[in-house]
Design an enzyme around this catalytic site. Structure first.
Site, short mmCIF file in Angstrom:
data_model
loop_
_atom_site.label_atom_id
_atom_site.label_comp_id
_atom_site.label_asym_id
_atom_site.label_seq_id
_atom_site.Cartn_x
_atom_site.Cartn_y
_atom_site.Cartn_z
N ASN A 177 -2.91 -24.41 -8.92
CA ASN A 177 -1.58 -24.95 -8.66
C ASN A 177 -1.23 -26.15 -9.53
O ASN A 177 -0.07 -26.47 -9.69
CB ASN A 177 -1.45 -25.35 -7.18
N GLN B 170 -0.42 -19.21 -5.91
CA GLN B 170 0.33 -19.47 -7.16
C GLN B 170 0.32 -18.26 -8.09
O GLN B 170 0.79 -18.37 -9.22
CB GLN B 170 -0.25 -20.71 -7.86
N CYS C 246 0.96 -31.21 -2.23
CA CYS C 246 0.39 -31.06 -0.90
C CYS C 246 -0.97 -31.75 -0.79
O CYS C 246 -1.63 -31.65 0.23
CB CYS C 246 0.27 -29.59 -0.52
N1 PMP Z 1 -3.08 -22.80 -2.05
C1 PMP Z 1 -2.45 -23.16 -3.17
C2 PMP Z 1 -3.04 -22.79 -4.49
C3 PMP Z 1 -1.25 -23.88 -3.09
O1 PMP Z 1 -0.61 -24.24 -4.21
C4 PMP Z 1 -0.73 -24.22 -1.81
C5 PMP Z 1 0.57 -25.01 -1.68
N2 PMP Z 1 0.70 -26.06 -2.53
C6 PMP Z 1 -1.43 -23.80 -0.67
C7 PMP Z 1 -2.60 -23.10 -0.83
C8 PMP Z 1 -0.94 -24.12 0.71
O2 PMP Z 1 0.26 -23.48 0.95
P1 PMP Z 1 1.17 -23.87 2.24
O3 PMP Z 1 1.40 -25.34 2.13
O4 PMP Z 1 2.38 -23.06 2.04
O5 PMP Z 1 0.38 -23.50 3.44
#
Ligand code: PMP
Length: 377
Positions: free
Chosen positions: A151, A179, A321
């Site tokens: 990501n 991603q 995140c």
């Molecule tokens: N895995 C990856 C590679 C991510 O980029 C993300 C979100 N940034 C997540 C998991 C988590 O996704 P969510 O916040 O939609 O649960």
């Protein structure tokens, strides 16, 4: 000046058709699909259809497709579920140092609970330590978790190679494809379990999928009424689930065209950025075209991103995140860059619907900010 949104890896704009599906199903088919009457049966049919549609894109059976609230829940369910089920024999787990916190934090917790976890290295060129994976696997390994596309850097791991190595053992391969879906061809994905979120592909936040091949055994983590084949209890949010089927359909339908546009924009920006002396491009050359990360050598990444934001240009300074290791990107650091580079990394991420004029404006504004803003000392 029109706003420029280069933060699609954090989340995408929700597509109008997706919202239309959500509203239509909410209004017209509000009944509980578990209800034993005609209204309930009609809603169950919609849910079954959405599930079958999603499963078919991956050549899976409908029961191999579970709806979740997103990749975080899917990753938790996959890793906890498989390792719980295998804990009598399989207390060795393997993952990588590039993973998202929704994977890494689960493995860290398992370690505290007595599991043995191996964290594989990767490098600046985007290569995973495939030999390390081969040596780390033994007959006590129950699960390997490797992301498809990173990501922060856009790095693509060779899942075919990973799958072939993992399948020399009894272990199952979980792939965080958050991603990759809507960015890469589905044929590049090799997995036993796979997770993604709807909101990265034009879907509504709070939607997601866990694909689980039928020979994979996992323990449920949410107990109750037995929905989602017993793996995720709770009244099914059918309008959300149907909206996700619409989001995935549109994302796959437009994939080729969006990839083509993202590639053009990515190349244009790479060329422009490489002419700025203090810029170091971090994304490997064969990264996904939808993500382009670079670092500033003389300016603070957060200050520059704030200045861009004031001019209506939205980018990310580290995983939006990520809550751990605040202030720098642990992914950039783990790829082998120094702390200063990891602190000053900026990520641009595209939907594939942008045009080159947005790239031109971005470069002009960035250069202006670098000229007029104090340097980091
Ligand atoms: N895995 C990856 C590679 C991510 O980029 C993300 C979100 N940034 C997540 C998991 C988590 O996704 P969510 O916040 O939609 O649960």
């Amino acid at each position: 000046m029109p706003e420029i949104y280069f933060d699609n890896a954090a989340t995408t704009r929700t597509r109008k058709e997706v919202l239309d599906t959500f509203v239509k199903v909410s209004e017209e088919d509000f009944a509980n699909p578990a209800s034993n009457h005609a209204l309930g049966s009609k809603v169950l049919h919609l849910l079954d259809r959405a599930r079958a549609q999603i499963a078919s894109y991956f050549h899976l059976l409908p029961e191999e497709c579970l709806f979740t609230s997103g990749a975080t829940e899917g990753n938790n369910l996959a890793i906890k579920g498989v390792s719980d089920h295998a804990k009598s024999w399989g207390k060795r787990l393997i993952t990588t140092k590039a993973e998202h916190p929704s994977v890494l934090e689960v493995f860290r917790k398992r370690e505290k609970e007595g599991f043995e976890v191996v964290y594989l290295d990767f490098d600046k060129e985007g290569r995973l330590d495939y030999e390390g994976l081969e040596t780390a696997l033994n007959d006590k390994t129950s699960l390997v978790s490797v992301m498809a596309v990173n990501n922060e850097l856009g790095t693509i791991f060779d899942l075919k190679r990973v799958f072939e190595i993992v399948h020399k053992s009894k272990a199952k391969l979980h792939v965080d494809a958050t991603q990759a879906i809507g960015k890469e061809e589905l044929s590049s994905l090799f997995f036993d379990l796979l997770t993604f979120s709807g909101h990265k592909i034009g879907g509504i936040k709070g939607t997601g999928i866990l694909l689980k091949r039928k020979d994979v055994q996992l323990d449920s983590q949410i107990l109750g009424g037995g929905q989602e084949n017993g793996y995720r209890s709770g009244t099914s949010p059918v309008p959300l689930d149907c909206s996700l089927a619409t989001a995935l359909r549109l994302s796959l339908k437009t994939l080729e065209e969006r990839r083509h546009k993202a590639k053009k924009l990515n190349l244009f920006l790479r060329e422009g950025l490489s002419k700025i002396p203090e810029v170091l491009i971090l994304s490997p050359v064969d990264a996904t075209p939808f993500i382009l990360s670079f670092a500033l050598m003389e300016h603070k990444g957060s200050i520059v991103s704030e200045a861009l934001s004031e001019r209506g240009i939205y980018v990310s300074t580290k995983s939006a995140c990520s809550s751990r290791e605040e202030g720098y990107s642990y992914v950039v650091r783990n790829a082998g860059y120094d702390l200063r580079t990891a602190r000053n990394a900026i990520r641009l991420s595209f939907s594939g619907e942008e045009d080159l004029s947005q790239g031109e404006i971005f470069l002009e504004q960035l250069e202006d900010i670098l000229r007029t803003t104090d340097k980091e000392n």
